[in-house]
Design a protein around this motif. Structure first.
Motif, PDB file in Angstrom:
ATOM      1  N   ARG A   1       0.850  -1.185   0.000  1.00 48.20           N
ATOM      2  CA  ARG A   1       0.000   0.000   0.000  1.00 48.20           C
ATOM      3  C   ARG A   1       0.884   1.232   0.000  1.00 48.20           C
ATOM      4  NH1 ARG A   1      -4.846   1.526   4.298  1.00 48.20           N
ATOM      5  NH2 ARG A   1      -5.522   3.408   3.224  1.00 48.20           N
ATOM      6  N   SER A   2       1.190   1.711  -1.173  1.00 49.55           N
ATOM      7  CA  SER A   2       2.101   2.840  -1.313  1.00 49.55           C
ATOM      8  C   SER A   2       1.401   4.112  -1.764  1.00 49.55           C
ATOM      9  CB  SER A   2       3.197   2.500  -2.332  1.00 49.55           C
ATOM     10  OG  SER A   2       2.622   2.183  -3.587  1.00 49.55           O
ATOM     11  N   GLY A   3       0.170   3.988  -2.262  1.00 50.31           N
ATOM     12  CA  GLY A   3      -0.502   5.167  -2.773  1.00 50.31           C
ATOM     13  C   GLY A   3       0.070   5.591  -4.118  1.00 50.31           C
ATOM     14  N   GLU A   4      -0.456   6.663  -4.670  1.00 45.37           N
ATOM     15  CA  GLU A   4      -0.010   7.159  -5.976  1.00 45.37           C
ATOM     16  C   GLU A   4      -0.220   8.660  -6.009  1.00 45.37           C
ATOM     17  OE1 GLU A   4       1.729   7.096  -9.510  1.00 45.37           O
ATOM     18  OE2 GLU A   4       1.214   5.189  -8.549  1.00 45.37           O
ATOM     19  N   GLU A   5       0.765   9.390  -6.560  1.00 44.40           N
ATOM     20  CA  GLU A   5       0.598  10.826  -6.673  1.00 44.40           C
ATOM     21  C   GLU A   5      -0.576  11.142  -7.597  1.00 44.40           C
ATOM     22  OE1 GLU A   5       4.141  12.754  -7.807  1.00 44.40           O
ATOM     23  OE2 GLU A   5       5.310  12.039  -6.114  1.00 44.40           O
ATOM     24  N   TYR A   6      -1.397  12.082  -7.166  1.00 43.34           N
ATOM     25  CA  TYR A   6      -2.602  12.355  -7.920  1.00 43.34           C
ATOM     26  C   TYR A   6      -2.302  12.931  -9.302  1.00 43.34           C
ATOM     27  CZ  TYR A   6      -7.188  14.060  -9.172  1.00 43.34           C
ATOM     28  OH  TYR A   6      -8.373  14.288  -9.830  1.00 43.34           O
ATOM     29  N   ARG A   7      -1.158  13.631  -9.422  1.00 50.05           N
ATOM     30  CA  ARG A   7      -0.840  14.223 -10.722  1.00 50.05           C
ATOM     31  C   ARG A   7      -0.606  13.148 -11.782  1.00 50.05           C
ATOM     32  NH1 ARG A   7       4.803  14.370 -11.369  1.00 50.05           N
ATOM     33  NH2 ARG A   7       5.972  13.789  -9.497  1.00 50.05           N
ATOM     34  N   VAL A   8      -0.174  11.946 -11.371  1.00 49.98           N
ATOM     35  CA  VAL A   8      -0.004  10.856 -12.329  1.00 49.98           C
ATOM     36  C   VAL A   8      -1.366  10.425 -12.861  1.00 49.98           C
ATOM     37  CG1 VAL A   8       0.843   8.508 -12.646  1.00 49.98           C
ATOM     38  CG2 VAL A   8       2.105  10.099 -11.178  1.00 49.98           C
ATOM     39  N   ALA A   9      -2.326  10.265 -11.950  1.00 53.54           N
ATOM     40  CA  ALA A   9      -3.669   9.901 -12.382  1.00 53.54           C
ATOM     41  C   ALA A   9      -4.276  10.998 -13.245  1.00 53.54           C
ATOM     42  CB  ALA A   9      -4.550   9.641 -11.164  1.00 53.54           C
ATOM     43  N   ALA A  10      -4.015  12.263 -12.894  1.00 49.69           N
ATOM     44  CA  ALA A  10      -4.542  13.370 -13.694  1.00 49.69           C
ATOM     45  C   ALA A  10      -4.000  13.327 -15.116  1.00 49.69           C
ATOM     46  CB  ALA A  10      -4.191  14.699 -13.033  1.00 49.69           C
ATOM     47  N   GLY A  11      -2.744  12.934 -15.265  1.00 51.96           N
ATOM     48  CA  GLY A  11      -2.173  12.806 -16.601  1.00 51.96           C
ATOM     49  C   GLY A  11      -2.829  11.703 -17.400  1.00 51.96           C
ATOM     50  N   VAL A  12      -3.159  10.587 -16.734  1.00 51.41           N
ATOM     51  CA  VAL A  12      -3.838   9.485 -17.414  1.00 51.41           C
ATOM     52  C   VAL A  12      -5.227   9.926 -17.855  1.00 51.41           C
ATOM     53  CG1 VAL A  12      -4.735   7.142 -17.148  1.00 51.41           C
ATOM     54  CG2 VAL A  12      -2.539   7.762 -16.117  1.00 51.41           C
ATOM     55  N   ILE A  13      -5.918  10.675 -16.998  1.00 54.80           N
ATOM     56  CA  ILE A  13      -7.260  11.151 -17.338  1.00 54.80           C
ATOM     57  C   ILE A  13      -7.211  12.110 -18.523  1.00 54.80           C
ATOM     58  CG2 ILE A  13      -9.198  12.533 -16.503  1.00 54.80           C
ATOM     59  CD1 ILE A  13      -8.645  11.389 -13.716  1.00 54.80           C
ATOM     60  N   THR A  14      -6.219  13.000 -18.531  1.00 55.11           N
ATOM     61  CA  THR A  14      -6.089  13.958 -19.627  1.00 55.11           C
ATOM     62  C   THR A  14      -5.873  13.258 -20.963  1.00 55.11           C
ATOM     63  OG1 THR A  14      -5.142  15.574 -18.089  1.00 55.11           O
ATOM     64  CG2 THR A  14      -4.794  15.955 -20.447  1.00 55.11           C
ATOM     65  N   ALA A  15      -5.168  12.119 -20.933  1.00 56.95           N
ATOM     66  CA  ALA A  15      -4.864  11.393 -22.171  1.00 56.95           C
ATOM     67  C   ALA A  15      -6.035  10.576 -22.693  1.00 56.95           C
ATOM     68  CB  ALA A  15      -3.656  10.479 -21.943  1.00 56.95           C
ATOM     69  N   LEU A  16      -7.100  10.445 -21.891  1.00 56.61           N
ATOM     70  CA  LEU A  16      -8.249   9.667 -22.355  1.00 56.61           C
ATOM     71  C   LEU A  16      -8.938  10.383 -23.513  1.00 56.61           C
ATOM     72  CD1 LEU A  16      -9.934   8.497 -19.016  1.00 56.61           C
ATOM     73  CD2 LEU A  16      -8.610   7.111 -20.607  1.00 56.61           C
ATOM     74  N   PRO A  17      -9.351   9.646 -24.529  1.00 56.82           N
ATOM     75  CA  PRO A  17     -10.030  10.270 -25.672  1.00 56.82           C
ATOM     76  C   PRO A  17     -11.470  10.624 -25.322  1.00 56.82           C
ATOM     77  CG  PRO A  17      -9.985   7.900 -25.956  1.00 56.82           C
ATOM     78  CD  PRO A  17      -9.210   8.185 -24.708  1.00 56.82           C
ATOM     79  N   THR A  18     -12.036  11.542 -26.068  1.00 52.86           N
ATOM     80  CA  THR A  18     -13.439  11.894 -25.910  1.00 52.86           C
ATOM     81  C   THR A  18     -14.259  11.163 -26.967  1.00 52.86           C
ATOM     82  OG1 THR A  18     -13.265  13.800 -27.394  1.00 52.86           O
ATOM     83  CG2 THR A  18     -12.746  14.161 -25.065  1.00 52.86           C
TER      84      THR A  18
END
Length: 341
Positions: free
Chosen positions: A289-306
């Motif tokens: 259980r190390s967690g993850e920086e939220y900015r990494v997840a934000a980058g993945v979300i930004t890369a999602l297509p519409t």
């Protein structure tokens, strides 16, 4: 030496872990029965073998059934013991209590231990006070159940969080398979449903592991591990969205006017990158259980297509809800809540 023992790779084997728990449970039950000077300590050992399961949930359930059945049987056995003291025939005295307990066991199978307790207290002769036999039987069960529950909580419990996230990764892989087959149209709707059943089976394992995690500690799971608590609901929603998308794609059939090949390829590649990130996150959380920086997840979300470029309204709507719930799951897994454990 102790650190080497608990780091030993063979302890990851569920059979080895359960064997150790069972041996510890039987040993402690025997020790407590010996210290309390029970005349028949074997019943405490037998109870510990029956009650000690591979999970805390199963141990609690088994222990509850053992206790309820034994208490009912011990209370009912007072009647035939009393009748025997008034010189009633043995089998008549036994039948008076046995018949209603047999009906109860047939109606509620979890109470069948009451019949066993009645037989032990009535049919096995003793030189001591006959009323002591049901009391000893209850004490033996208490020892066996108590020790089994203690061992299940303390000794090499199955780490439900690890199992939950491993099965979550398996669930997402099944979701990806459904989308791949629907996009390629190399499978019919019945085949999609079969794949969904496999994913549902993995999701049920996630739910079972989360319920197990709720019983591992007294503190509510929503407070100590909000990511794990919300995981089953997020996966279930994503699985339902996947079926809607797959159904919409198969409904469109071979029409090339609904989505251009370039748009479909870009949409698929972008979505798959999001799913792959989720799988990697779940597998990493299963290890530690190390967690993850939220900015990494934000980058993945930004890369999602519409869903832009999709003319078919049904497919556009289905992709929209899939993307929305995919973002919710990514945000959930992107939260660094490791300090809450």
């Amino acid at each position: 030496m102790a650190s080497f023992l608990f780091a030993a790779p063979w302890l990851n084997n569920p059979t080895a872990r359960q064997t150790i728990r069972l041996l510890v449970s039987v040993g402690l039950s025997g020790l407590v029965a010996w210290l309390t000077n029970l005349q028949e300590p074997g019943w405490a050992l037998i109870t510990s073998v029956i009650v000690t399961q591979s999970s805390i949930t199963e141990t609690l359930s088994s222990g509850r059934y053992q206790m309820v059945g034994t208490l009912i049987g011990a209370a009912v056995s007072i009647l035939p013991i009393t009748l025997l003291m008034f010189h009633w025939p043995l089998w008549q005295s036994f039948a008076v209590a046995f018949v209603p307990l047999a009906v109860l066991a047939s109606w509620r199978p979890n109470t069948r231990m009451a019949v066993v307790t009645l037989m032990i207290a009535t049919l096995f002769p003793t030189q001591d006070d006959p009323y002591l036999r049901p009391v000893e039987r209850v004490l033996s069960i208490l020892i066996g159940v108590g020790v089994s529950m203690l061992v299940s909580y303390v000794v090499l419990h199955e780490q439900a969080r690890r199992d939950a996230f491993r099965n979550a990764a398996a669930t997402v892989r099944k979701i990806v398979d459904i989308l791949d087959h629907a996009r390629n149209r190399d499978i019919d709707w019945l085949g999609i449903q079969d794949l969904n059943d496999e994913g549902a089976a993995a999701l049920r394992k996630v739910q079972a592991a989360v319920e197990e995690a709720r019983r591992e500690r007294w503190r509510p799971l929503e407070q100590r591990d909000p990511m794990l608590a919300a995981l089953p609901k997020a996966l279930r929603q994503l699985q339902m969205d996947t079926l809607v998308v797959a159904r919409a794609i198969l409904r469109a059939g071979g029409q090339n006017t609904t989505v251009s090949r370039e748009t479909a390829a870009a949409l698929s590649a972008g979505m798959m990158r999001g799913f792959e990130w989720i799988i990697i996150r779940c597998e990493s959380e299963a290890v530690t259980r190390s967690g993850e920086e939220y900015r990494v997840a934000a980058g993945v979300i930004t890369a999602l297509p519409t869903e832009e470029g999709i003319d078919d309204e049904i497919i556009r709507f289905a992709v929209h809800i899939l993307r929305t719930d995919l973002i919710s799951l990514i945000r959930l897994l992107g939260e660094d809540d490791a300090d809450r454990s």
